[in-house]
Design a protein around this motif. Structure first.
Motif, mmCIF file in Angstrom:
data_model
loop_
_atom_site.group_PDB
_atom_site.id
_atom_site.type_symbol
_atom_site.label_atom_id
_atom_site.label_comp_id
_atom_site.label_asym_id
_atom_site.label_seq_id
_atom_site.Cartn_x
_atom_site.Cartn_y
_atom_site.Cartn_z
ATOM 1 N N GLY A 164 0.916 -1.286 -0.090
ATOM 2 C CA GLY A 164 0.074 0.092 0.084
ATOM 3 C C GLY A 164 0.898 1.263 -0.332
ATOM 4 O O GLY A 164 0.457 2.490 -0.550
ATOM 5 N N LYS A 165 2.136 1.135 0.562
ATOM 6 C CA LYS A 165 2.913 2.443 0.700
ATOM 7 C C LYS A 165 3.934 2.345 -0.362
ATOM 8 O O LYS A 165 4.848 3.218 -0.593
ATOM 9 N N ASN A 166 3.869 1.333 -1.456
ATOM 10 C CA ASN A 166 4.875 1.343 -2.469
ATOM 11 C C ASN A 166 6.199 0.875 -2.009
ATOM 12 O O ASN A 166 7.414 1.396 -2.505
ATOM 13 N N ILE A 167 6.274 0.035 -0.729
ATOM 14 C CA ILE A 167 7.563 -0.140 -0.232
ATOM 15 C C ILE A 167 8.102 -1.841 -0.642
ATOM 16 O O ILE A 167 7.371 -2.646 -0.351
ATOM 17 N N GLU A 168 9.331 -1.866 -0.876
ATOM 18 C CA GLU A 168 9.897 -3.090 -1.527
ATOM 19 C C GLU A 168 10.393 -3.741 -0.212
ATOM 20 O O GLU A 168 11.416 -3.226 0.576
ATOM 21 N N THR B 6 9.291 4.331 6.849
ATOM 22 C CA THR B 6 9.819 4.286 5.638
ATOM 23 C C THR B 6 8.874 5.059 4.689
ATOM 24 O O THR B 6 7.754 4.854 4.671
ATOM 25 N N PRO B 7 9.518 5.944 3.793
ATOM 26 C CA PRO B 7 8.616 6.583 2.999
ATOM 27 C C PRO B 7 8.059 6.001 1.958
ATOM 28 O O PRO B 7 8.649 4.666 1.518
ATOM 29 N N LYS B 8 7.268 6.448 0.990
ATOM 30 C CA LYS B 8 6.580 5.578 0.002
ATOM 31 C C LYS B 8 7.795 5.330 -1.212
ATOM 32 O O LYS B 8 8.629 6.263 -1.311
ATOM 33 N N GLY B 9 7.740 4.307 -1.576
ATOM 34 C CA GLY B 9 8.947 3.945 -2.466
ATOM 35 C C GLY B 9 10.128 3.772 -1.851
ATOM 36 O O GLY B 9 10.997 3.375 -2.873
#
Length: 434
Positions: free
Chosen positions: A303-307, A341-344
């Protein structure tokens, strides 16, 4: 308790260091004072003996005859003559009179006289390694004689100082033995004083821990009642609650859930402090634990585009700990990683082996932790200014650290601002306390 045990050991160590340093310095000063007195006495006596023999040389030059030696009929005089030596040389370098009954010193003294390296008024102490495989010591002084302003010759004089220096060596040995005994006594006294000083603190802490545990336990029941009441009120269609009232009820439920989480955390910490946590340690595959925890955060991270990345070979890595505790620690660390952790961004979790320990690291990109905040992040209820905008109560890392230590492990953190943060959990591979 672990906390008080470490504090007690630090208190004992500090007391021993301070008291031991004071006693050590005091004894060294005493030894230095005694050694200085003995050394100065050697120098003064050697210089005095050389001066007396220089006066005799002056008498020989003036009268043309030597003075008689001391009568050696009494025991004291004989001992004195056996201890001293002197060599008198005329202006041409001829030996006109000497006395030396110290058999082991002849070669060494002759070498000093031959080299003529001594300065007037500056006696020196020298050692001799004898044929009996032991060390002996003598002090030697040089003095020049003048008669009517003309050079009359020179004298070398000194005496055996072996017994006095051996006394100093034995004194040093006794001081070392005394220091060992004193440190043993200081350790006993330090333990006694530390125990007496810590006992009221431990009792007070135990009372506070018991109160926190009891209060947390008792608060759970009314919170459950409130939650049930709100659920009934919300589902009661006859009341025809407005949208605003429904929103208030939802907010109240959220706050009750937060309160329940906080109380659960307080209860867990209270049990940890009182050693009431039950441990069920076993050998667990690290991959299984890590995978289970990662699966819980896949949706939130997406949902936050975190890998989310799994690093290293975790298949053949086992840890010896309580599985529920390790899952709780990893859940807290991953929850924080996803939160901050920020998005991406990117989160990486993996393992490494270090002797009998397994380290599980969780790193995440982001703003990082300020250097001033880093030493305090495991303190209870500590929240830095940067984290105030996020939900939380400042207990998660405290709980993770407490659970790690209960399992004979430890938890550490490192961070680079505006780059990344790494938390590392160290746990034993087998039943081998850290």
């Amino acid at each position: 308790m672990n906390l008080f045990s470490r504090f007690r050991q630090r208190l004992i160590k500090r007391y021993m260091q301070l008291t031991g340093a004071i006693i050590f310095i005091l004894l060294i000063l005493i030894y230095g004072f005694v050694g200085s007195l003995v050394y100065n006495n050697f120098i003064d006596q050697a210089q005095m003996l050389a001066t007396e023999e220089a006066e005799e040389l002056t008498y020989i030059v003036s009268d043309g005859k030597t003075l008689p030696d001391f009568p050696s009929d009494d025991n004291h005089t004989q001992k004195y003559l056996n201890k001293i030596f002197y060599y008198i040389y005329d202006r041409d370098g001829n030996l006109i009179k000497y006395s030396n009954k110290i058999d082991w010193s002849t070669a060494a003294i002759n070498e000093k006289i031959t080299t003529d390296a001594l300065l007037n008024g500056q006696p020196e102490i020298h050692s001799v390694f004898t044929q009996k495989k032991d060390f002996r010591f003598f002090v030697i002084a040089r003095e020049t004689a003048y008669y009517n302003g003309m050079y009359a010759g020179k004298v070398y004089a000194g005496f055996d100082v072996s017994r006095d220096l051996m006394f100093l060596a034995r004194l040093l040995l006794w001081i070392i033995l005394l220091l060992i005994g004193v440190f043993f006594i200081i350790n006993k006294i330090a333990n006694f004083m530390a125990n007496n000083a810590m006992q009221p603190i431990i009792e007070s802490f135990e009372r506070q821990t018991l109160f926190a545990a009891n209060a947390s336990h008792e608060l759970r029941t009314p919170l459950s009642v409130l939650m049930s009441g709100l659920d009934i009120l919300k589902d009661d269609t006859d009341n025809k609650l407005s949208a605003f009232s429904q929103e208030i009820i939802n907010d109240m439920k959220d706050e009750i859930l937060n309160m329940r989480t906080l109380i659960g955390n307080l209860l867990l910490l209270a049990r940890s402090d009182s050693s009431a946590i039950n441990l069920k340690k076993e050998v667990i595959p690290a991959e299984q634990l890590i995978t289970n925890v990662l699966n819980r955060f896949m949706t939130i991270a997406a949902g936050k585009n975190i890998e989310l990345l799994l690093s290293g070979d975790t298949q053949n890595v086992n840890i010896y700990a309580d599985a529920k505790h390790v899952e709780e620690i990893l859940t807290i660390l991953l929850d924080n990683a996803v939160k901050y952790t920020p998005k991406g961004g990117k989160i990486c979790i993996g393992t490494t082996l270090q002797k009998n320990m397994v380290s599980i690291f969780i790193s995440n990109t982001g703003h990082g932790i300020a250097a001033d905040d880093l030493p305090h992040i495991f303190d209870r209820f500590y929240r830095s200014a940067d984290t105030q905008k996020y939900e939380g109560n400042g207990l998660g890392l405290s709980i993770a650290k407490a659970l790690a230590e209960k399992n004979d492990g430890r938890l550490s953190a490192a961070s680079e601002q505006n780059s990344k943060t790494v938390f590392t959990l160290y746990l034993p591979q087998k039943d081998f306390p850290m």
